[in-house]
Design a protein around this motif. Structure first.
Motif, short mmCIF file in Angstrom:
data_model
loop_
_atom_site.label_atom_id
_atom_site.label_comp_id
_atom_site.label_asym_id
_atom_site.label_seq_id
_atom_site.Cartn_x
_atom_site.Cartn_y
_atom_site.Cartn_z
N THR A 168 -2.11 7.69 -0.98
CA THR A 168 -2.55 8.31 -2.23
C THR A 168 -1.79 9.61 -2.47
N ALA A 218 -6.36 1.85 -7.09
CA ALA A 218 -6.65 1.76 -5.66
C ALA A 218 -7.33 0.45 -5.29
N SER A 219 -8.18 -0.08 -6.19
CA SER A 219 -8.86 -1.35 -5.93
C SER A 219 -9.42 -1.89 -7.23
N ALA A 224 -10.20 10.74 -8.00
CA ALA A 224 -10.58 9.33 -8.01
C ALA A 224 -11.80 9.10 -8.90
N HIS A 247 0.84 -1.19 0.00
CA HIS A 247 0.00 0.00 0.00
C HIS A 247 0.88 1.24 0.00
N CYS A 300 -3.30 3.39 -2.29
CA CYS A 300 -3.35 2.76 -3.62
C CYS A 300 -2.21 1.75 -3.73
N ARG A 341 -3.19 5.51 -11.35
CA ARG A 341 -2.87 4.67 -10.20
C ARG A 341 -4.09 3.85 -9.83
N LEU A 385 -6.93 6.44 -9.87
CA LEU A 385 -6.55 7.81 -9.51
C LEU A 385 -5.92 8.46 -10.74
N PRO A 408 -9.71 7.56 -2.21
CA PRO A 408 -9.25 6.61 -1.17
C PRO A 408 -7.96 7.10 -0.54
#
Length: 486
Positions: A197, A246-247, A203, A194, A310, A244, A266, A307
């Protein structure tokens, strides 16, 4: 009164209507099991529950049929829980909203559960309808079939006495099934670092929706869109714009072709227009690619809450490359049986958790070597990507037996009733028959059923006239079972 109760055969539709009212996703069959036990007890039908929860019901032979071979009617009582994104439905609490649509029965926004509810309803109807002639009759209703065949795995020797098993879990009228694929689950865990961010990023949710989905065995050869694979392609393309991740998440069941997937990405404000333009361009390409099989594909990018963390960029690159390279779809067609898939795999589930990304695939094959090959392929990819891969839940296939007397009887009765022989088939899905052979190697088995389309998806529907023909054939089969050999 439910629309289903106006349909014929009345006994069969009565039970299926009850099944729709009582929630029964895999591993949550207790309420339906209890209802069946109460019904059987009230009817004076002997019923037992084995250690894993399978139900075994027994009824003596019709007078004059006492010397016939014993028959086991078999189905599973759990169903696949799938709902459209805009349908709020709790499969552990809410009834299925079934309705009649012309010649079909459907459900509103969810799977219908005709797989294998129609077959289970037919099994109980054969017990309830005293006009049905039969020899010594047993009904085996298994649990947890859709989530790993737990009921079939747990079935023990000595609980059933019959010689012939009629499996009702096939999904095409005028076809007789004499074999099925085996399978194994690939459980992959991708661990990532992790990162906080970065400042000044925006986002967005990148969503893939509107796909048909379907059964990962029955529909795998139709090249329907897999939302997990499509999203992976999009995300790799978007890396040119320095996004990027994040999920990422997609699919809910390893045995259903995923219809929806989404990622939180992102984006630098200065690159937002380029990202939106690239998403639109790639969406048009993918829609054109799938227009013949998945004409409702939708791809959207929508603002969302930023979030706190990321993926690291190296981990993001490894994950997306692994997902894109992960085998999916038909691996090999059978050379022995024309038109039948031999080996396939389905990238069914992706989930992002605090511990990492969990990925589940279901590998199917008509032979052990085909399954082993895809296991090796998947494990090798995971090794290269630095992910952990474990295989479990392996179940055997059901080897075809063209000389089966039960198969010959089914073909004979089908031709007498409908004027044509049924097509002989081997299904690229996991019927429970292969597992039954471990404890009951002497069983002579055949599988048949009515036309069910869209199983494992909210498009699921069952053809009403085909249900009537299926019932006619089942009744004729029971009446024609030969006598025991002296």
């Amino acid at each position: 009164m439910s629309e289903l109760l106006r349909l014929s055969p009345s006994h069969l539709w009565f039970f299926f209507d009850k099944f729709c009212q009582i929630p029964r996703p895999s591993k949550h069959e207790a309420a339906l099991s209890q209802w069946i036990q109460n019904w059987a007890t009230a009817q004076g039908i002997m019923i037992k529950v084995d250690p894993v929860g399978n139900l075994i019901l027994k009824k003596p032979a019709t007078p004059g049929f006492e010397n016939r071979k014993g028959v086991i009617l078999q189905a599973h009582i759990d169903m696949v829980p799938q709902a459209n994104a805009d349908t709020k439905h709790d499969f552990t609490r809410d009834p299925i909203q079934a309705y009649v649509d012309g010649e079909w029965v459907r459900a509103r926004g969810t799977t219908l559960g005709a797989d294998n509810g129609i077959g289970a309803a037919a099994c109980l109807a054969a017990l309830a309808d005293n006009t049905v002639q039969h020899g010594p009759l047993e009904v085996l209703l298994t649990v947890d079939e859709e989530a790993g065949m737990g009921g079939a795995f747990g079935l023990q020797a000595g609980w059933l006495d019959g010689e012939i098993l009629l499996n009702t879990d096939s999904e095409q009228d005028a076809e007789a099934y004499m074999g099925c694929a085996g399978g194994v689950d690939a459980n992959i865990r991708f661990h990532f670092t992790h990162e906080t961010t970065p400042a000044n990023l925006q986002a967005f949710r990148l969503q893939v929706r509107g796909l048909r989905g379907g059964h990962s065995g029955v529909n795998i050869h139709q090249d329907r869109g897999n939302a997990n694979k499509l999203l992976s392609r999009l995300l790799l393309d978007l890396q040119t714009e320095n996004i990027r991740l994040a999920s990422i998440a997609g699919g809910t069941l390893r045995n259903a072709i995923p219809r929806e997937a989404e990622a939180v990405i992102l984006v630098e404000p200065a690159r937002l227009h380029a990202v939106q333009q690239l998403v639109a361009e790639r969406a048009a390409v993918l829609q054109a690619e799938l227009k013949e099989v998945d004409s409702n594909l939708q791809i959207e990018i929508l603002p969302t809450e930023l979030p706190q963390a990321c993926f690291s960029q190296p981990d993001q690159q490894r994950l997306l490359q692994m997902l894109l390279a992960c085998p999916n779809g038909v691996i090999r067609m059978s050379h022995a049986i024309e038109g039948v898939v031999e080996t396939s795999t389905n990238l069914g589930v992706i989930q992002t958790t605090e511990e990492g990304v969990y990925i589940q695939c279901l590998i199917r094959s008509l032979n052990d070597e085909g399954r082993h090959y895809v296991q090796q392929m998947t494990a090798s990819l995971c090794t290269l990507a630095g992910a952990d891969c474990q295989f479990d839940g392996a179940y055997p296939g059901w080897a075809p037996d063209p000389t089966s007397p039960a198969l010959a009887l089914l073909r004979q009765k089908h031709e007498e009733l409908f004027g044509e022989l049924p097509k002989l088939m081997v299904i690229h899905a996991g019927l429970e028959c292969g597992l039954f052979k471990a404890q009951y190697p002497h069983w002579d088995m055949v599988s048949f059923g009515p036309t069910i389309q869209g199983a494992h998806s909210p498009d699921e529907r069952v053809h009403i006239p085909a249900v009537a023909r299926f019932w006619q054939l089942l009744v004729a089969m029971l009446a024609a079972i030969p006598e025991k050999q002296s």
